[in-house]
Write an enzyme that holds these catalytic residues in place. Structure first.
Site, PDB file in Angstrom:
ATOM      1  N   ILE A  15       0.816  -1.213   0.000  1.00  0.00           N
ATOM      2  CA  ILE A  15       0.000   0.000   0.000  1.00  0.00           C
ATOM      3  C   ILE A  15       0.851   1.266   0.000  1.00  0.00           C
ATOM      4  CG2 ILE A  15      -0.196   0.162   2.516  1.00  0.00           C
ATOM      5  CD1 ILE A  15      -3.059   0.779   0.042  1.00  0.00           C
ATOM      6  N   ILE A  19       6.988   4.270   1.855  1.00  0.00           N
ATOM      7  CA  ILE A  19       7.136   5.616   1.299  1.00  0.00           C
ATOM      8  C   ILE A  19       6.505   6.642   2.231  1.00  0.00           C
ATOM      9  CG2 ILE A  19       6.580   7.117  -0.649  1.00  0.00           C
ATOM     10  CD1 ILE A  19       8.708   5.003  -1.224  1.00  0.00           C
ATOM     11  N   ILE A 149      -2.362 -12.992  10.189  1.00  0.00           N
ATOM     12  CA  ILE A 149      -1.942 -13.699  11.397  1.00  0.00           C
ATOM     13  C   ILE A 149      -0.501 -13.347  11.743  1.00  0.00           C
ATOM     14  CG2 ILE A 149      -1.444 -15.988  12.358  1.00  0.00           C
ATOM     15  CD1 ILE A 149      -3.815 -17.055  10.748  1.00  0.00           C
ATOM     16  N   LYS A 188     -14.883   3.905  -2.784  1.00  0.00           N
ATOM     17  CA  LYS A 188     -15.547   3.179  -1.710  1.00  0.00           C
ATOM     18  C   LYS A 188     -14.747   3.295  -0.412  1.00  0.00           C
ATOM     19  CE  LYS A 188     -19.203   1.627  -3.779  1.00  0.00           C
ATOM     20  NZ  LYS A 188     -20.547   2.073  -3.314  1.00  0.00           N
ATOM     21  N   THR A 189     -15.442   3.627   0.665  1.00  0.00           N
ATOM     22  CA  THR A 189     -14.799   3.793   1.972  1.00  0.00           C
ATOM     23  C   THR A 189     -14.946   2.569   2.865  1.00  0.00           C
ATOM     24  OG1 THR A 189     -16.776   4.744   3.026  1.00  0.00           O
ATOM     25  CG2 THR A 189     -15.288   6.267   1.874  1.00  0.00           C
ATOM     26  N   LYS A 190     -15.819   1.636   2.480  1.00  0.00           N
ATOM     27  CA  LYS A 190     -16.102   0.491   3.358  1.00  0.00           C
ATOM     28  C   LYS A 190     -14.854  -0.330   3.690  1.00  0.00           C
ATOM     29  CE  LYS A 190     -19.832  -0.207   4.329  1.00  0.00           C
ATOM     30  NZ  LYS A 190     -20.634   0.337   5.461  1.00  0.00           N
ATOM     31  N   PRO A 191     -13.960  -0.634   2.724  1.00  0.00           N
ATOM     32  CA  PRO A 191     -12.752  -1.378   3.098  1.00  0.00           C
ATOM     33  C   PRO A 191     -11.924  -0.664   4.162  1.00  0.00           C
ATOM     34  CG  PRO A 191     -13.027  -1.393   0.715  1.00  0.00           C
ATOM     35  CD  PRO A 191     -14.037  -0.424   1.256  1.00  0.00           C
ATOM     36  N   CYS A 381      29.595  -5.327  -8.369  1.00  0.00           N
ATOM     37  CA  CYS A 381      29.755  -6.607  -7.674  1.00  0.00           C
ATOM     38  C   CYS A 381      29.983  -7.735  -8.691  1.00  0.00           C
ATOM     39  CB  CYS A 381      28.554  -6.869  -6.769  1.00  0.00           C
ATOM     40  SG  CYS A 381      28.859  -8.144  -5.525  1.00  0.00           S
ATOM     41  N   LEU A 382      28.986  -8.595  -8.926  1.00  0.00           N
ATOM     42  CA  LEU A 382      29.141  -9.630  -9.954  1.00  0.00           C
ATOM     43  C   LEU A 382      29.411  -8.996 -11.317  1.00  0.00           C
ATOM     44  CD1 LEU A 382      29.034 -12.650 -10.731  1.00  0.00           C
ATOM     45  CD2 LEU A 382      26.572 -12.374 -11.099  1.00  0.00           C
ATOM     46  N   HIS A 507      28.946  -1.947  -3.750  1.00  0.00           N
ATOM     47  CA  HIS A 507      27.609  -1.548  -4.199  1.00  0.00           C
ATOM     48  C   HIS A 507      27.425  -0.043  -4.023  1.00  0.00           C
ATOM     49  CE1 HIS A 507      25.744  -5.551  -4.854  1.00  0.00           C
ATOM     50  NE2 HIS A 507      26.621  -5.949  -3.948  1.00  0.00           N
ATOM     51  N   GLU A 509      25.388   1.880  -5.347  1.00  0.00           N
ATOM     52  CA  GLU A 509      23.980   2.295  -5.385  1.00  0.00           C
ATOM     53  C   GLU A 509      23.405   2.556  -3.998  1.00  0.00           C
ATOM     54  OE1 GLU A 509      23.797  -2.327  -5.777  1.00  0.00           O
ATOM     55  OE2 GLU A 509      25.171  -0.689  -6.262  1.00  0.00           O
TER      56      GLU A 509
END
EC number: 6.3.4.2
Length: 544
Positions: A15, A19, A149, A188-191, A381-382, A507, A509
């Site tokens: 969802i 972020i 769960i 829809k707001t129900k969820p 790296c690789l 790395h 990045e």
């Protein structure tokens, strides 16, 4: 004393909690608050280090060598703050710690249970981040979806947390989805109502709702959501789909997210300085000419497998006033179709990290193509290891050369196992991990890019360049432009006479930031721009 923010998600997975957490961290930091963000992941793995990138996405490595969830990369990039192993917690690591304590007898013969021992360990991890980070606000993202769960112990722990601190010292944010039903033509707001009901059933009343949507949320709908969910209308924060994740902090600032959180936490809402971030987003929305970059990988079924690499390329393009035209190229497809067919027209080639034999020959073919066609190339790296293999086979006369990882019986192991890895049995958390210094050789491309003699980079590998072949490579045209301070480990190589051909064992990045791109990536994009038909580029030195 630190304040605490807990971010949960409902209705669907992915969802955007990470972020939202990173954006809130950016907004708090813009007001002068120190922030630390941690992720509670509900899977039983101790860490994601041994998980498939196709299932989990990339493994992000922290300075202290923790293998963590990719969300920690978002946290670091948005807040420009280094996280540590304390900022990544999994169900597996919690149970491991509790069982170890039980084996040592720490519980004095007591019955070990989910409550209070597991939930207590979770709360202790959160307190530990606050104690070790000097943060004014600790933001905790709870992985998974409310109702799962797997997430229940974490949700119970953050419910209990209100007993550890005052109610004005913590805030609960729930991120949810407002789906649009095409046949009825409405959101829809129900969820969302049911998700909040589920959260309340375990004792957590959210203070703020962040509502994801692909279209405008009316004031009337905000009042409806607030009324059904027990949240003030002003604390119902719309979060519309954005063209870039870097636009999200500005949107949430405009909608008042930080103001509401500070109000709940009883903290002063200082003036915010987001000018640099606004300039960043402006550049993203108004890019210059596109550069075509081929990312040659083996895990391209899931783009998140190379998330930090892609973001680093974006950061470099922002700095160079370029637009990123990214081409995902399957290394295995190169083996069947040929490099020319798949890479023709590219302005740059990136070969990122990975493990195992699959796709290696395709990567080697891509590197040879970039070398022979004089197309800017960056190996990671690789990617460095396969660049070494390519040169050994095609330029140094070692036609059977490869890595000992790929063929333990090769007569020419130009890449071999690090000596300290010889007796390692376990796979998890045992590689060369974390930050190490790298000495940059003078009069090299690397020195021009870095502008420094010693740099610090993050590593994640077991194999390294075999120094038995070092002289052969140097004599045939390779340049060792970066090495460990003692000179033993080759960390960075480049080619003489090529417009831009460099590869590193580390790395880079992981250290790239939206407003501060990594020098190797910025250099790659600058070199790629030189190939454009009509796009004069300032020398890269003037960028710094």
């Amino acid at each position: 004393m630190a304040k605490f923010v807990f971010i949960t998600g409902g209705v669907v997975s992915s969802i955007g909690k990470g972020i939202v957490a990173a954006s809130l961290g950016r907004l708090l930091k813009s007001r002068g608050y120190n922030v630390s963000i941690l992720k509670l992941d509900p899977y039983l793995n101790v860490d994601p280090g041994t998980m498939s990138p196709i299932q989990h996405g990339e493994v992000f490595v922290t300075e202290d060598g923790a293998e963590t969830d990719l969300d920690l990369g978002h946290y670091e990039r948005f807040t420009d703050t280094a996280m540590s192993r304390l900022n990544s917690v999994t169900t597996g690591s919690i149970y491991q710690a509790v069982i170890n304590k039980e084996r040592r007898g720490d519980y004095n013969g007591g019955t070990v249970q989910v409550i209070p021992h597991i939930t207590g360990e979770i709360r202790e991890r959160i307190h530990r981040v606050a104690a070790n980070s000097n943060a004014d606000v600790v933001i905790t993202e709870i992985g998974g979806t409310v109702g799962d769960i797997e997430s229940l112990p974490f949700l119970e722990a953050i419910r209990e947390f209100s007993g550890d601190v005052g109610r004005n010292d913590l805030a609960y944010i729930h991120v949810t989805l407002l789906p649009f039903i095409g046949t009825s033509g409405e959101l829809k707001t129900k969820p969302t109502q049911h998700s909040v009901k589920e959260l309340r059933s375990i004792g957590i009343q959210p203070d703020v709702l962040v509502c994801r949507s692909d279209r405008t949320i009316s004031e009337e709908m905000k009042r409806k959501i607030g009324g059904f969910c027990g949240v003030p209308t002003r604390a119902v924060i719309p979060s519309l789909d954005a063209e870039s994740i870097y636009a999200v902090p500005l949107t949430l600032e405009q909608e008042g997210l930080c103001r509401e959180v500070l109000d709940v936490l009883d903290l002063t809402d200082h003036d915010s300085d987001m000018a640099a971030w606004q300039e960043l987003v402006h550049k993203l929305r108004n890019p210059g000419p596109a550069v075509k970059v081929a990312l040659v990988g083996k895990y391209i079924q899931l783009n998140d497998a190379y998330l930090s690499v892609v973001e680093a390329l974006r950061h470099a393009c922002i700095a160079q006033d370029a637009s990123l035209d990214l081409h995902w190229v399957c290394a295995e497809q190169i083996e069947s179709d040929g490099a020319q067919a798949l890479l023709k027209g590219m302005d740059a080639v990136v070969v990122p990290g990975g493990f195992g034999n699959r796709g290696v020959d395709g990567k080697i073919a891509a590197i040879r193509w970039a070398r022979e066609q004089r197309v800017p190339f960056l190996g990671l790296c690789l990617g460095m290891q396969t660049a070494v293999i390519e040169w050994a086979r095609n330029q140094a006369g070692l036609t059977e050369a490869t890595s000992a990882e790929l063929d333990a019986g090769t007569p020419h192991p130009v890449i071999h196992l690090l000596p300290e890895q010889q007796d390692v049995v376990d796979l998890g958390g045992t590689m060369r991990l974390g930050v190490y210094p790298c000495r940059i050789a003078p009069d090299t491309l690397a020195h021009r890019l870095y502008g420094d003699q010693v740099v610090y980079e993050r590593h994640r590998h077991r194999y390294e360049f075999n120094n038995a072949y070092r002289n052969l490579f140097l004599e045939s045209g390779y340049v060792v432009s970066g090495s460990s301070p003692d000179g033993r480990l080759v960390e960075l190589i480049e080619l003489k006479g090529h417009p831009f051909f460099t590869a590193c064992q580390y790395h880079p990045e992981f250290l790239s930031r939206p407003g501060r791109p990594h020098p190797l990536f910025q250099g790659l994009i600058e070199a790629a721009q030189q190939r454009l038909p009509s796009s004069p580029v300032e020398a890269i030195q003037t960028q710094r």
